[in-house]
Design an enzyme around this catalytic site. Sequence first.
Site, PDB file in Angstrom:
ATOM      1  N   ASN A  32      82.700 -22.974 -45.321  1.00 59.90           N
ATOM      2  CA  ASN A  32      83.351 -23.646 -46.455  1.00 59.90           C
ATOM      3  C   ASN A  32      84.586 -24.399 -45.933  1.00 59.90           C
ATOM      4  O   ASN A  32      85.712 -24.196 -46.389  1.00 59.90           O
ATOM      5  CB  ASN A  32      83.731 -22.639 -47.551  1.00 59.90           C
ATOM      6  CG  ASN A  32      84.093 -23.351 -48.841  1.00 59.90           C
ATOM      7  OD1 ASN A  32      85.168 -23.154 -49.384  1.00 59.90           O
ATOM      8  ND2 ASN A  32      83.237 -24.220 -49.313  1.00 59.90           N
ATOM      9  N   HIS A  37      90.628 -26.098 -41.455  1.00 62.14           N
ATOM     10  CA  HIS A  37      89.711 -25.735 -40.365  1.00 62.14           C
ATOM     11  C   HIS A  37      89.577 -26.892 -39.370  1.00 62.14           C
ATOM     12  O   HIS A  37      89.524 -26.691 -38.155  1.00 62.14           O
ATOM     13  CB  HIS A  37      88.315 -25.420 -40.919  1.00 62.14           C
ATOM     14  CG  HIS A  37      88.247 -24.225 -41.804  1.00 62.14           C
ATOM     15  ND1 HIS A  37      88.064 -24.321 -43.162  1.00 62.14           N
ATOM     16  CD2 HIS A  37      88.332 -22.900 -41.532  1.00 62.14           C
ATOM     17  CE1 HIS A  37      88.023 -23.108 -43.693  1.00 62.14           C
ATOM     18  NE2 HIS A  37      88.195 -22.230 -42.724  1.00 62.14           N
ATOM     19  N   LYS A 149      98.096 -19.428 -41.571  1.00 62.36           N
ATOM     20  CA  LYS A 149      98.172 -19.013 -42.976  1.00 62.36           C
ATOM     21  C   LYS A 149      97.897 -17.512 -43.048  1.00 62.36           C
ATOM     22  O   LYS A 149      98.525 -16.796 -43.795  1.00 62.36           O
ATOM     23  CB  LYS A 149      97.166 -19.763 -43.848  1.00 62.36           C
ATOM     24  CG  LYS A 149      97.281 -19.322 -45.307  1.00 62.36           C
ATOM     25  CD  LYS A 149      96.349 -20.079 -46.203  1.00 62.36           C
ATOM     26  CE  LYS A 149      94.961 -19.495 -46.200  1.00 62.36           C
ATOM     27  NZ  LYS A 149      94.844 -18.178 -46.864  1.00 62.36           N
ATOM     28  N   ASP A 150      96.947 -17.066 -42.223  1.00 65.25           N
ATOM     29  CA  ASP A 150      96.643 -15.632 -42.148  1.00 65.25           C
ATOM     30  C   ASP A 150      97.512 -15.033 -41.047  1.00 65.25           C
ATOM     31  O   ASP A 150      97.021 -14.639 -39.982  1.00 65.25           O
ATOM     32  CB  ASP A 150      95.153 -15.439 -41.856  1.00 65.25           C
ATOM     33  CG  ASP A 150      94.297 -16.050 -42.945  1.00 65.25           C
ATOM     34  OD1 ASP A 150      94.380 -15.582 -44.083  1.00 65.25           O
ATOM     35  OD2 ASP A 150      93.581 -17.029 -42.669  1.00 65.25           O
TER      36      ASP A 150
HETATM   37  O1  PAF Z   1      90.013 -16.221 -40.898  1.00 64.10           O
HETATM   38  C1  PAF Z   1      88.779 -16.132 -41.057  1.00 64.10           C
HETATM   39  O2  PAF Z   1      88.108 -17.053 -41.510  1.00 64.10           O
HETATM   40  C2  PAF Z   1      88.068 -14.837 -40.683  1.00 64.10           C
HETATM   41  O3  PAF Z   1      88.860 -13.732 -40.975  1.00 64.10           O
HETATM   42  C3  PAF Z   1      87.613 -14.809 -39.205  1.00 64.10           C
HETATM   43  C4  PAF Z   1      88.777 -14.878 -38.248  1.00 64.10           C
HETATM   44  C5  PAF Z   1      86.661 -15.979 -38.956  1.00 64.10           C
HETATM   45  C6  PAF Z   1      86.849 -13.517 -38.919  1.00 64.10           C
HETATM   46  O4  PAF Z   1      85.730 -13.392 -39.728  1.00 64.10           O
END
Ligand code: PAF
Length: 280
Positions: A32, A37, A149-150
Site C-alpha cells: 500500500n 515508501h 515515523k515508526d
Molecule cells: O514498517 C513496516 O511496514 C513493517 O513493520 C515492516 C518493517 C515492513 C515489517 O513488517
Amino acid sequence: MIIVNSVFDLRATIHTWKQDGLRVALVATMGNLHAGHLKLVNSAKQKADKVVVSIFVNPTQFGVNEDFASYPRTEQEDQLKLATENTDLLFLPAITDIYSANAKTTVNVSGLSDSYCGASRPGHFSGVATIVCKLFNLVQPDIAVFGLKDFQQFTVIKTMVNDLNIPIELMGVDTQRESNGLAMSSRNNYLTDSERQLAPQLYQTLCVAQTAILAGQQSYAAIEQQAIQTLKKAGFTPDYFTVCNSHDLSSATQQDKELVILAAAKLGTTRLIDNVYFSL
Ligand code: PAF
C-alpha cells in the site's frame, strides 16, 4: 524490475549481484505504498547499486483484534509505483514461504518492545523484529532503509542489529508528510473525511511541545499533560505522549540532550502515531 516470489529465486539473483561486487539495499514494506515508501526507495538507491523492496503483510505483528485481514493490499498499484522508482527487485513472498508451520524461533528485543506502542500492542515488536531478522537473512543486504515515523520500530531494529552483530548498515529516513503536516501512513486510508481534517493536530501538538522544550520549559510531565488535554479536546483518544531520550527511548531527564517526543492517539477506530526528534 524483477519480481520474485520464491526464496530460491531471490537468493539466486542476489548471489549474482554479490558476485559482481554490487552493494545491495533492502526496503522492507507491507505494501500500500505512498510517497513515504518511495522516499525510502530513493534514499536506498543513493546508497546502493541494487534496491530490493519486499512487500509482505506480516501476520505476526498484528494482534488478534487488529487489522491484518483488512490491511490494504494494493499489489498492482504498488508494482507500477516501484517500477518507476528505480527498484531492481520486488520480493513478494507468500506467508508459507516465510513462516513454516513448526517454526519455534522468534526475536524479542526485551524492554524496548514493551513500552509505548508495545504496551498497547503486545507481541507487535516481536513480530516486527522476527520478520525483519528473517528478511535480513534472506536478502543479506549491505544497507537497510526504514522510515523514522515508526521511531520505536527503528530503535527496536537498531538494538537487534547491535545485539545480534548483524552486519547491516541501518539508515533512518525522515517522515514524509502531507502539506498539512499529517505523517503519511497506509492507515490514513481508514480515516473518515472529518477525521482527516482533525488528524494533522497530532503533529501540531508535537510541534507545540517541541517549541516549549526548545524555549526552555523544563517540566516534561507538564508538557505531556498539556498535550494529552489538547488532543482530547480536539477529539482524539490519546494512548501516550512522552518526551524520551532518542537513543534508548527512556523518559527524558534534564540531562538528556537528544530527544524524541513519541505520540500515539486514536481518531475513531484509527490509531495514528507520530514523533518529532531534535537536539538541545
Ligand atoms: O514498517 C513496516 O511496514 C513493517 O513493520 C515492516 C518493517 C515492513 C515489517 O513488517
